[in-house]
Write an enzyme that holds these catalytic residues in place. Sequence first.
Site, PDB file in Angstrom:
ATOM      1  N   CYS A 131       0.813  -1.221   0.000  1.00 54.05           N
ATOM      2  CA  CYS A 131       0.000   0.000   0.000  1.00 54.05           C
ATOM      3  C   CYS A 131       0.847   1.272   0.000  1.00 54.05           C
ATOM      4  CB  CYS A 131      -0.956  -0.008   1.188  1.00 54.05           C
ATOM      5  SG  CYS A 131      -0.258  -0.704   2.680  1.00 54.05           S
ATOM      6  N   HIS A 243      -3.048   6.273   4.473  1.00 52.27           N
ATOM      7  CA  HIS A 243      -1.611   6.314   4.777  1.00 52.27           C
ATOM      8  C   HIS A 243      -1.058   7.684   4.371  1.00 52.27           C
ATOM      9  CE1 HIS A 243      -1.761   2.174   5.682  1.00 52.27           C
ATOM     10  NE2 HIS A 243      -0.944   1.679   4.784  1.00 52.27           N
TER      11      HIS A 243
END
Length: 341
Positions: A131, A243
């Site tokens: 990710c 994130h």
Amino acid sequence: MGYKVAVVGATGAVGREMLTTLAERDFPATEVVALASEKSAGTEVSYGEDKTLKVQNLATYDFKGTDIALFSAGGSISEKYAPIAAAAGCVAIDNSSHFRMDPDVPLVVPEVNADAVSRYGKRNIIANPNCSTAQLVVALKPLHDLAKIKRVVVSTYQSVSGAGKEGMDELFSQTRAIYVNDPVENTQFTKQIAFNVIPHIDKFMDDGATKEEWKMTSEVKKILDPAIELVAMCVRVPVFIGHAESVFIETEKPLSVEEARDAMQDFPGLVVVDHRADEGYVTPHECAGEDAVYVSRVRQDPTVKNGLIFWCVSDNLRKGAALNAVQIAETLVKNHLEKAA
Ligand code: A2P
């Protein structure tokens, strides 16, 4: 033409997002199959706004006749079942780290290296990156094309959904426990994650880096350019989804802030929000549920010859996982399967 698509790990954080993304983007599916462990078989998951799918047991599922399977049930499940799916003629798009560095498996972020999908046939497996890597390479690619990146230093601020739905549950239950004075238990993370940050994701390697940090280095090299040197510090933070990364790059040619911003703004999947004012930047909270990678705080690094700094955030369940996997499936269908049909 329509395709039969399976989602492996359909009850998990990423698997559910894969189902949502397939429906949202009108993926040309004639049938979608939800697969998980035996314990979930018979339960239901949502597909699109008004449909539900009955979960089937992966262990007894016959992949013959399934065209594409999106895997997000962990490395050991992918290791065992992706080759089984591939042998049955199904293309496995795998979100785990298991096949990423296999030279016969393309590792793809479609905005950056869509052409690599053409090599899927060697193993019938395509890997989805980590990710943190996915959002980073989208931000780096336009800058690399302009000024050739030599070195990247990146610190990550990674949400608990990167550790799956059990990671999200742990942040919730620890936060609750602290408020009501109950004992705090950690099972998913190595230390308390509520009201804390943990500089440790995945296992430690011999050189003191963690596997998460190693993945960022090796995956950026495989997707973007093996000549790029990258060092990372990966940190888990008490955020549910999204994130963030602070990124320091050194380029071969000089690159102004304006040139960098313009190139990033023009790049597919990338949005620049950079107003140098109180609310003029994007945080994980705002990017949850969004597809784009957002860049803010672009500025010159005065401590090196050609240096630039920026902040980058994205929904790790979307661009970092489900969306990227579905985009790979779209590329596969458009450029390869349709032509072969
Ligand atoms: P299940 O809910 O049946 O355990 P997350 O990453 O959010 O924790 O989700 C993990 C996903 O992987 C879930 O859908 C989970 O299904 C699935 N999974 C875990 N172990 C297996 C297994 N042995 N076989 C099939 N699916 C599995």
